[in-house]
Design an enzyme around this catalytic site. Sequence first.
Site, PDB file in Angstrom:
ATOM      1  N   ARG A   1      12.077  -7.048   4.885  1.00 39.47           N
ATOM      2  CA  ARG A   1      12.151  -5.587   4.728  1.00 39.47           C
ATOM      3  C   ARG A   1      13.230  -4.996   5.646  1.00 39.47           C
ATOM      4  O   ARG A   1      13.401  -5.424   6.781  1.00 39.47           O
ATOM      5  CB  ARG A   1      10.784  -4.989   5.089  1.00 39.47           C
ATOM      6  CG  ARG A   1      10.750  -3.479   5.040  1.00 39.47           C
ATOM      7  CD  ARG A   1       9.366  -2.957   4.886  1.00 39.47           C
ATOM      8  NE  ARG A   1       8.451  -3.375   5.965  1.00 39.47           N
ATOM      9  CZ  ARG A   1       7.154  -3.084   5.965  1.00 39.47           C
ATOM     10  NH1 ARG A   1       6.623  -2.405   4.975  1.00 39.47           N
ATOM     11  NH2 ARG A   1       6.398  -3.486   6.968  1.00 39.47           N
TER      12      ARG A   1
ATOM     13  N   LYS B   1       0.826  -1.221   0.000  1.00 40.88           N
ATOM     14  CA  LYS B   1       0.000   0.000   0.000  1.00 40.88           C
ATOM     15  C   LYS B   1       0.852   1.259   0.000  1.00 40.88           C
ATOM     16  O   LYS B   1       0.569   2.200  -0.714  1.00 40.88           O
ATOM     17  CB  LYS B   1      -0.871   0.097   1.273  1.00 40.88           C
ATOM     18  CG  LYS B   1      -1.845  -1.002   1.499  1.00 40.88           C
ATOM     19  CD  LYS B   1      -2.744  -0.673   2.697  1.00 40.88           C
ATOM     20  CE  LYS B   1      -2.034  -0.508   4.026  1.00 40.88           C
ATOM     21  NZ  LYS B   1      -1.407  -1.692   4.570  1.00 40.88           N
TER      22      LYS B   1
ATOM     23  N   ARG C   1      -8.399   1.235   9.918  1.00 44.14           N
ATOM     24  CA  ARG C   1      -7.998  -0.161  10.100  1.00 44.14           C
ATOM     25  C   ARG C   1      -9.001  -0.916  10.961  1.00 44.14           C
ATOM     26  O   ARG C   1      -8.789  -2.108  11.220  1.00 44.14           O
ATOM     27  CB  ARG C   1      -6.642  -0.197  10.803  1.00 44.14           C
ATOM     28  CG  ARG C   1      -5.494  -0.611   9.891  1.00 44.14           C
ATOM     29  CD  ARG C   1      -4.248  -0.303  10.640  1.00 44.14           C
ATOM     30  NE  ARG C   1      -3.115  -1.113  10.376  1.00 44.14           N
ATOM     31  CZ  ARG C   1      -2.007  -0.638   9.810  1.00 44.14           C
ATOM     32  NH1 ARG C   1      -1.959   0.593   9.359  1.00 44.14           N
ATOM     33  NH2 ARG C   1      -0.959  -1.396   9.691  1.00 44.14           N
TER      34      ARG C   1
ATOM     35  N   ARG D   1      12.558  -3.196  11.185  1.00 47.10           N
ATOM     36  CA  ARG D   1      11.579  -2.668  12.135  1.00 47.10           C
ATOM     37  C   ARG D   1      11.248  -3.762  13.140  1.00 47.10           C
ATOM     38  O   ARG D   1      11.110  -4.918  12.764  1.00 47.10           O
ATOM     39  CB  ARG D   1      10.301  -2.258  11.386  1.00 47.10           C
ATOM     40  CG  ARG D   1      10.333  -0.856  10.852  1.00 47.10           C
ATOM     41  CD  ARG D   1       9.233  -0.573   9.866  1.00 47.10           C
ATOM     42  NE  ARG D   1       7.889  -1.006  10.293  1.00 47.10           N
ATOM     43  CZ  ARG D   1       6.790  -0.800   9.569  1.00 47.10           C
ATOM     44  NH1 ARG D   1       6.856  -0.177   8.408  1.00 47.10           N
ATOM     45  NH2 ARG D   1       5.627  -1.204   9.996  1.00 47.10           N
TER      46      ARG D   1
ATOM     47  N   ARG E   1       0.580  -9.570  13.425  1.00 43.94           N
ATOM     48  CA  ARG E   1       0.012  -8.469  12.626  1.00 43.94           C
ATOM     49  C   ARG E   1      -0.974  -8.999  11.584  1.00 43.94           C
ATOM     50  O   ARG E   1      -1.983  -8.370  11.301  1.00 43.94           O
ATOM     51  CB  ARG E   1       1.139  -7.675  11.944  1.00 43.94           C
ATOM     52  CG  ARG E   1       1.944  -6.865  12.942  1.00 43.94           C
ATOM     53  CD  ARG E   1       3.175  -6.270  12.305  1.00 43.94           C
ATOM     54  NE  ARG E   1       2.876  -5.158  11.421  1.00 43.94           N
ATOM     55  CZ  ARG E   1       3.742  -4.649  10.557  1.00 43.94           C
ATOM     56  NH1 ARG E   1       4.952  -5.167  10.458  1.00 43.94           N
ATOM     57  NH2 ARG E   1       3.414  -3.637   9.804  1.00 43.94           N
TER      58      ARG E   1
HETATM   59  P1  AMP Z   1       1.977   0.443   9.251  1.00 43.44           P
HETATM   60  O1  AMP Z   1       3.282   1.044   8.968  1.00 43.44           O
HETATM   61  O2  AMP Z   1       0.835   1.112   8.529  1.00 43.44           O
HETATM   62  O3  AMP Z   1       1.949  -1.052   9.101  1.00 43.44           O
HETATM   63  O4  AMP Z   1       1.678   0.727  10.808  1.00 43.44           O
HETATM   64  C1  AMP Z   1       2.545   0.249  11.817  1.00 43.44           C
HETATM   65  C2  AMP Z   1       1.812   0.128  13.129  1.00 43.44           C
HETATM   66  O5  AMP Z   1       1.247   1.398  13.506  1.00 43.44           O
HETATM   67  C3  AMP Z   1       0.634  -0.829  13.145  1.00 43.44           C
HETATM   68  O6  AMP Z   1       1.023  -2.169  13.336  1.00 43.44           O
HETATM   69  C4  AMP Z   1      -0.163  -0.284  14.319  1.00 43.44           C
HETATM   70  O7  AMP Z   1       0.425  -0.644  15.554  1.00 43.44           O
HETATM   71  C5  AMP Z   1       0.008   1.218  14.164  1.00 43.44           C
HETATM   72  N1  AMP Z   1      -1.056   1.793  13.310  1.00 43.44           N
HETATM   73  C6  AMP Z   1      -0.901   2.424  12.102  1.00 43.44           C
HETATM   74  N2  AMP Z   1      -2.084   2.826  11.606  1.00 43.44           N
HETATM   75  C7  AMP Z   1      -3.021   2.442  12.513  1.00 43.44           C
HETATM   76  C8  AMP Z   1      -4.428   2.535  12.575  1.00 43.44           C
HETATM   77  N3  AMP Z   1      -5.148   3.114  11.590  1.00 43.44           N
HETATM   78  N4  AMP Z   1      -5.049   2.031  13.670  1.00 43.44           N
HETATM   79  C9  AMP Z   1      -4.369   1.455  14.671  1.00 43.44           C
HETATM   80  N5  AMP Z   1      -3.037   1.310  14.675  1.00 43.44           N
HETATM   81  C10 AMP Z   1      -2.367   1.793  13.604  1.00 43.44           C
END
Ligand code: AMP
Length: 210
Positions: free
Chosen positions: A123, A13, A88, A156, A167
């Site tokens: 990654r 994404k 989400r 990460r 996740r």
């Molecule tokens: P991402 O880089 O988008 O995968 O986000 C990394 C982490 O940030 C996720 O695993 C969540 O812990 C937190 N996070 C990001 N966006 C959201 C969201 N919309 N709702 C809840 N947690 C989020």
Amino acid sequence: MKIIFLGAPGAGKGTQAEIVAEKYAIPTISTGNIIREALKNGTEMGLKAKAFIEAGQLVPDEVVIGIIKERLAKGDCDNGFILDGFPRTIPQAEALDAMGIIIDRVVDIEVPDEAIAERMTGRRVCPDCGASYHIVNKKPEKEGICDSCGAALVQRKDDAPETVADRLKVYHDQTEPLKGYYEKTGKLKIVEGLGSVADITARVLKALED
Ligand code: AMP
């Protein structure tokens, strides 16, 4: 154009959001990036989010909804935006609706779990400039070093294999139901997320222009 990118973490994404944002000259808003930045800067919000993010869990709805409200109020969102990683959960989608925001398109990028796990655990990211690499598919010129700024690349914490499994479970339990939510609005487009970045971009652009 107001666009939501749905999909499992690691479905690509972020990459597609950046490409489309440039083409449409609109900002891409990644709640994950905003939260990581807050973590790095040690802000109050960052501290609240730390344990959740590192465990591969979602940060509480009220925290991310607050982030999005603040971000969407900025002037650069007036002509549209791409949401990458938000909403989400169903309550987050409802909060967006309650803000009176009319979304034009929801693009769901679909990738099987096994491919996601391979992508995420391979990654590597630059802790300084945020550039993203992969140990097999997108190697930096010099192993372990960022092409853009020369910093040492890191994995990460939430890309560690055990966290990736958590996740994906969180995605299936809490985020996947959003497909049904947006399908009802007639705005959902499903895009096959396997293949080259260019192929996927072509599918995404077609989904947006249809
Ligand atoms: P991402 O880089 O988008 O995968 O986000 C990394 C982490 O940030 C996720 O695993 C969540 O812990 C937190 N996070 C990001 N966006 C959201 C969201 N919309 N709702 C809840 N947690 C989020």
